[in-house]
Design a protein around this motif. Structure first.
Motif, PDB file in Angstrom:
ATOM      1  N   ARG A  10       0.836  -1.202   0.000  1.00 17.63           N
ATOM      2  CA  ARG A  10       0.000   0.000   0.000  1.00 17.63           C
ATOM      3  C   ARG A  10       0.874   1.257   0.000  1.00 17.63           C
ATOM      4  NH1 ARG A  10      -3.529  -1.939   2.813  1.00 17.63           N
ATOM      5  NH2 ARG A  10      -2.523  -1.791   4.840  1.00 17.63           N
ATOM      6  N   GLN A  11       1.904   1.256   0.828  1.00 15.33           N
ATOM      7  CA  GLN A  11       2.825   2.403   0.865  1.00 15.33           C
ATOM      8  C   GLN A  11       3.519   2.592  -0.480  1.00 15.33           C
ATOM      9  OE1 GLN A  11       5.758   2.726   3.905  1.00 15.33           O
ATOM     10  NE2 GLN A  11       4.287   2.335   5.550  1.00 15.33           N
ATOM     11  N   ALA A  12       3.993   1.489  -1.067  1.00 24.73           N
ATOM     12  CA  ALA A  12       4.694   1.577  -2.347  1.00 24.73           C
ATOM     13  C   ALA A  12       3.792   2.192  -3.414  1.00 24.73           C
ATOM     14  CB  ALA A  12       5.173   0.189  -2.783  1.00 24.73           C
ATOM     15  N   ALA A  24       8.870   4.899  -3.190  1.00 26.85           N
ATOM     16  CA  ALA A  24       8.169   3.725  -3.723  1.00 26.85           C
ATOM     17  C   ALA A  24       9.134   2.560  -3.874  1.00 26.85           C
ATOM     18  CB  ALA A  24       7.512   4.058  -5.057  1.00 26.85           C
ATOM     19  N   VAL A  25      10.321   2.840  -4.393  1.00 24.63           N
ATOM     20  CA  VAL A  25      11.336   1.797  -4.531  1.00 24.63           C
ATOM     21  C   VAL A  25      11.672   1.206  -3.167  1.00 24.63           C
ATOM     22  CG1 VAL A  25      13.778   1.396  -5.082  1.00 24.63           C
ATOM     23  CG2 VAL A  25      12.304   2.588  -6.711  1.00 24.63           C
ATOM     24  N   ALA A  26      11.887   2.067  -2.186  1.00 23.03           N
ATOM     25  CA  ALA A  26      12.229   1.588  -0.842  1.00 23.03           C
ATOM     26  C   ALA A  26      11.115   0.719  -0.260  1.00 23.03           C
ATOM     27  CB  ALA A  26      12.517   2.776   0.073  1.00 23.03           C
ATOM     28  N   ALA A  27       9.877   1.101  -0.480  1.00 23.92           N
ATOM     29  CA  ALA A  27       8.762   0.309   0.038  1.00 23.92           C
ATOM     30  C   ALA A  27       8.647  -1.028  -0.692  1.00 23.92           C
ATOM     31  CB  ALA A  27       7.457   1.104  -0.069  1.00 23.92           C
ATOM     32  N   PHE A  28       8.832  -1.027  -2.017  1.00 24.83           N
ATOM     33  CA  PHE A  28       8.820  -2.294  -2.752  1.00 24.83           C
ATOM     34  C   PHE A  28       9.959  -3.199  -2.278  1.00 24.83           C
ATOM     35  CE2 PHE A  28       6.297  -0.421  -6.423  1.00 24.83           C
ATOM     36  CZ  PHE A  28       5.218  -1.277  -6.266  1.00 24.83           C
ATOM     37  N   GLU A  29      11.126  -2.614  -2.034  1.00 25.64           N
ATOM     38  CA  GLU A  29      12.253  -3.412  -1.552  1.00 25.64           C
ATOM     39  C   GLU A  29      11.965  -4.001  -0.170  1.00 25.64           C
ATOM     40  OE1 GLU A  29      15.410  -0.554  -2.025  1.00 25.64           O
ATOM     41  OE2 GLU A  29      15.791  -1.184  -4.099  1.00 25.64           O
ATOM     42  N   ALA A  30      11.318  -3.228   0.691  1.00 25.62           N
ATOM     43  CA  ALA A  30      10.946  -3.745   2.011  1.00 25.62           C
ATOM     44  C   ALA A  30       9.934  -4.882   1.881  1.00 25.62           C
ATOM     45  CB  ALA A  30      10.377  -2.614   2.874  1.00 25.62           C
ATOM     46  N   LEU A  31       8.973  -4.723   0.987  1.00 28.41           N
ATOM     47  CA  LEU A  31       7.995  -5.776   0.740  1.00 28.41           C
ATOM     48  C   LEU A  31       8.697  -7.048   0.264  1.00 28.41           C
ATOM     49  CD1 LEU A  31       5.255  -7.111   0.146  1.00 28.41           C
ATOM     50  CD2 LEU A  31       5.145  -5.725  -1.948  1.00 28.41           C
ATOM     51  N   LEU A  32       9.632  -6.892  -0.672  1.00 26.95           N
ATOM     52  CA  LEU A  32      10.314  -8.066  -1.220  1.00 26.95           C
ATOM     53  C   LEU A  32      11.267  -8.711  -0.220  1.00 26.95           C
ATOM     54  CD1 LEU A  32      10.780  -6.721  -4.819  1.00 26.95           C
ATOM     55  CD2 LEU A  32       9.414  -8.721  -4.130  1.00 26.95           C
ATOM     56  N   ALA A  33      11.725  -7.964   0.767  1.00 24.77           N
ATOM     57  CA  ALA A  33      12.519  -8.569   1.840  1.00 24.77           C
ATOM     58  C   ALA A  33      11.672  -9.553   2.634  1.00 24.77           C
ATOM     59  CB  ALA A  33      13.096  -7.482   2.738  1.00 24.77           C
ATOM     60  N   LEU A  34      10.382  -9.256   2.718  1.00 19.92           N
ATOM     61  CA  LEU A  34       9.454 -10.144   3.431  1.00 19.92           C
ATOM     62  C   LEU A  34       8.883 -11.243   2.541  1.00 19.92           C
ATOM     63  CD1 LEU A  34       7.396  -7.454   5.402  1.00 19.92           C
ATOM     64  CD2 LEU A  34       9.209  -8.938   6.305  1.00 19.92           C
ATOM     65  N   ARG A  35       8.666 -10.914   1.274  1.00 17.19           N
ATOM     66  CA  ARG A  35       8.016 -11.837   0.325  1.00 17.19           C
ATOM     67  C   ARG A  35       8.783 -11.864  -0.996  1.00 17.19           C
ATOM     68  NH1 ARG A  35       2.454 -12.544   0.781  1.00 17.19           N
ATOM     69  NH2 ARG A  35       2.864 -14.157  -0.762  1.00 17.19           N
ATOM     70  N   TRP A  42       8.691  -7.745  -8.310  1.00 18.58           N
ATOM     71  CA  TRP A  42      10.039  -7.551  -8.854  1.00 18.58           C
ATOM     72  C   TRP A  42       9.967  -6.798 -10.176  1.00 18.58           C
ATOM     73  CZ3 TRP A  42      14.333  -7.799  -6.261  1.00 18.58           C
ATOM     74  CH2 TRP A  42      14.439  -8.638  -5.153  1.00 18.58           C
ATOM     75  N   PHE A  43       8.983  -7.143 -11.013  1.00 17.61           N
ATOM     76  CA  PHE A  43       8.800  -6.446 -12.288  1.00 17.61           C
ATOM     77  C   PHE A  43       8.546  -4.959 -12.047  1.00 17.61           C
ATOM     78  CE2 PHE A  43       6.337  -4.760 -15.764  1.00 17.61           C
ATOM     79  CZ  PHE A  43       6.904  -5.310 -16.897  1.00 17.61           C
ATOM     80  N   ASP A  44       7.621  -4.650 -11.142  1.00 18.19           N
ATOM     81  CA  ASP A  44       7.314  -3.248 -10.838  1.00 18.19           C
ATOM     82  C   ASP A  44       8.543  -2.528 -10.283  1.00 18.19           C
ATOM     83  OD1 ASP A  44       4.697  -3.585 -11.674  1.00 18.19           O
ATOM     84  OD2 ASP A  44       3.936  -3.967  -9.657  1.00 18.19           O
ATOM     85  N   LEU A  45       9.303  -3.216  -9.448  1.00 14.27           N
ATOM     86  CA  LEU A  45      10.515  -2.630  -8.892  1.00 14.27           C
ATOM     87  C   LEU A  45      11.513  -2.321 -10.015  1.00 14.27           C
ATOM     88  CD1 LEU A  45      12.233  -1.762  -6.479  1.00 14.27           C
ATOM     89  CD2 LEU A  45      12.972  -4.155  -6.278  1.00 14.27           C
ATOM     90  N   GLY A  46      11.632  -3.214 -10.977  1.00 15.24           N
ATOM     91  CA  GLY A  46      12.520  -2.968 -12.111  1.00 15.24           C
ATOM     92  C   GLY A  46      12.136  -1.712 -12.867  1.00 15.24           C
ATOM     93  N   ARG A  47      10.849  -1.560 -13.105  1.00 20.26           N
ATOM     94  CA  ARG A  47      10.362  -0.382 -13.834  1.00 20.26           C
ATOM     95  C   ARG A  47      10.698   0.906 -13.082  1.00 20.26           C
ATOM     96  NH1 ARG A  47       5.980   1.940 -12.923  1.00 20.26           N
ATOM     97  NH2 ARG A  47       5.065   0.179 -11.811  1.00 20.26           N
ATOM     98  N   LEU A  48      10.481   0.898 -11.774  1.00 18.09           N
ATOM     99  CA  LEU A  48      10.752   2.105 -10.980  1.00 18.09           C
ATOM    100  C   LEU A  48      12.245   2.369 -10.834  1.00 18.09           C
ATOM    101  CD1 LEU A  48       8.042   1.856  -8.195  1.00 18.09           C
ATOM    102  CD2 LEU A  48       8.138   3.434 -10.131  1.00 18.09           C
ATOM    103  N   ARG A  49      13.022   1.318 -10.659  1.00 13.41           N
ATOM    104  CA  ARG A  49      14.470   1.520 -10.559  1.00 13.41           C
ATOM    105  C   ARG A  49      15.002   2.166 -11.833  1.00 13.41           C
ATOM    106  NH1 ARG A  49      16.673  -4.110  -7.802  1.00 13.41           N
ATOM    107  NH2 ARG A  49      16.404  -3.481  -5.629  1.00 13.41           N
ATOM    108  N   ARG A  50      14.488   1.771 -12.976  1.00 16.53           N
ATOM    109  CA  ARG A  50      14.941   2.416 -14.213  1.00 16.53           C
ATOM    110  C   ARG A  50      14.579   3.904 -14.196  1.00 16.53           C
ATOM    111  NH1 ARG A  50      12.992   3.149 -20.216  1.00 16.53           N
ATOM    112  NH2 ARG A  50      14.970   3.870 -21.037  1.00 16.53           N
ATOM    113  N   ARG A  51      13.371   4.207 -13.762  1.00 16.58           N
ATOM    114  CA  ARG A  51      12.917   5.601 -13.775  1.00 16.58           C
ATOM    115  C   ARG A  51      13.762   6.496 -12.890  1.00 16.58           C
ATOM    116  NH1 ARG A  51       6.707   6.255 -13.072  1.00 16.58           N
ATOM    117  NH2 ARG A  51       7.337   8.415 -13.382  1.00 16.58           N
ATOM    118  N   ILE A  52      14.376   5.941 -11.847  1.00 16.90           N
ATOM    119  CA  ILE A  52      15.219   6.760 -10.970  1.00 16.90           C
ATOM    120  C   ILE A  52      16.701   6.611 -11.326  1.00 16.90           C
ATOM    121  CG2 ILE A  52      13.545   6.817  -9.092  1.00 16.90           C
ATOM    122  CD1 ILE A  52      15.320   4.761  -7.605  1.00 16.90           C
ATOM    123  N   GLY A  53      16.989   5.944 -12.450  1.00 21.43           N
ATOM    124  CA  GLY A  53      18.358   5.878 -12.940  1.00 21.43           C
ATOM    125  C   GLY A  53      19.207   4.763 -12.365  1.00 21.43           C
ATOM    126  N   ARG A  54      18.597   3.815 -11.696  1.00 23.67           N
ATOM    127  CA  ARG A  54      19.346   2.668 -11.149  1.00 23.67           C
ATOM    128  C   ARG A  54      19.243   1.510 -12.151  1.00 23.67           C
ATOM    129  NH1 ARG A  54      17.225   1.653  -5.313  1.00 23.67           N
ATOM    130  NH2 ARG A  54      18.688  -0.076  -5.526  1.00 23.67           N
TER     131      ARG A  54
END
Length: 132
Positions: A10-12, A24-35, A42-54
């Motif tokens: 929800r936070q992400a 949003a990236v940090a929240a997705f990463e926290a979610l993935l640490a748990l699940r 992971w797909f959504d995290l990839g999309r956002l990481r690209r948008r922030i230049g990672r």
């Protein structure tokens, strides 16, 4: 009190919708640490990481999504190809990703379009075309 995976999701999504992409990236990463088995996250995290230049981190996220059986794996391959081509200037690797996308779905038009653009950008000498 520890946050649940649902709370992190929800936070992400709230951060993403508000344009706070780093959060949003940090929240997705926290979610993935748990699940860590959530391929679509992971797909959504990839999309956002690209948008922030990672970019390398985005590639890693898409790779995890693929390994976990993400829905629409050809889309993940396409996104990897775009990062490799446009952001990291590694056209040979981008072409390999597009080939994998087309093996998964030969009718996936975005992969054909990107493959054509990649060959056009390379010019006749690299794309295998021969002059008369």
């Amino acid at each position: 009190m520890a946050q649940s995976p649902e709370d992190w999701l929800r936070q992400a999504l709230d951060h993403q919708n508000a344009g706070r992409l780093e959060q949003a990236v940090a929240a997705f990463e926290a979610l993935l640490a748990l699940r860590p088995e959530l391929a679509d996250v992971w797909f959504d995290l990839g999309r956002l990481r690209r948008r922030i230049g990672r970019h390398e981190a985005a590639l890693d996220a898409y790779d995890r999504a693929l390994k976990l059986g993400v829905r629409g794996p050809e889309e993940a391959r396409l996104n990897r190809a775009v990062i490799l081509s446009e952001d990291l200037h590694r056209p040979d690797e981008a072409e390999a990703e597009l080939d994998k996308a087309l093996k998964l779905n030969p009718r996936f038009a975005p992969a054909w379009l990107n493959l054509g653009n990649l060959h056009e950008d390379r010019g006749p000498a690299r794309s295998g075309a021969r002059g008369l």
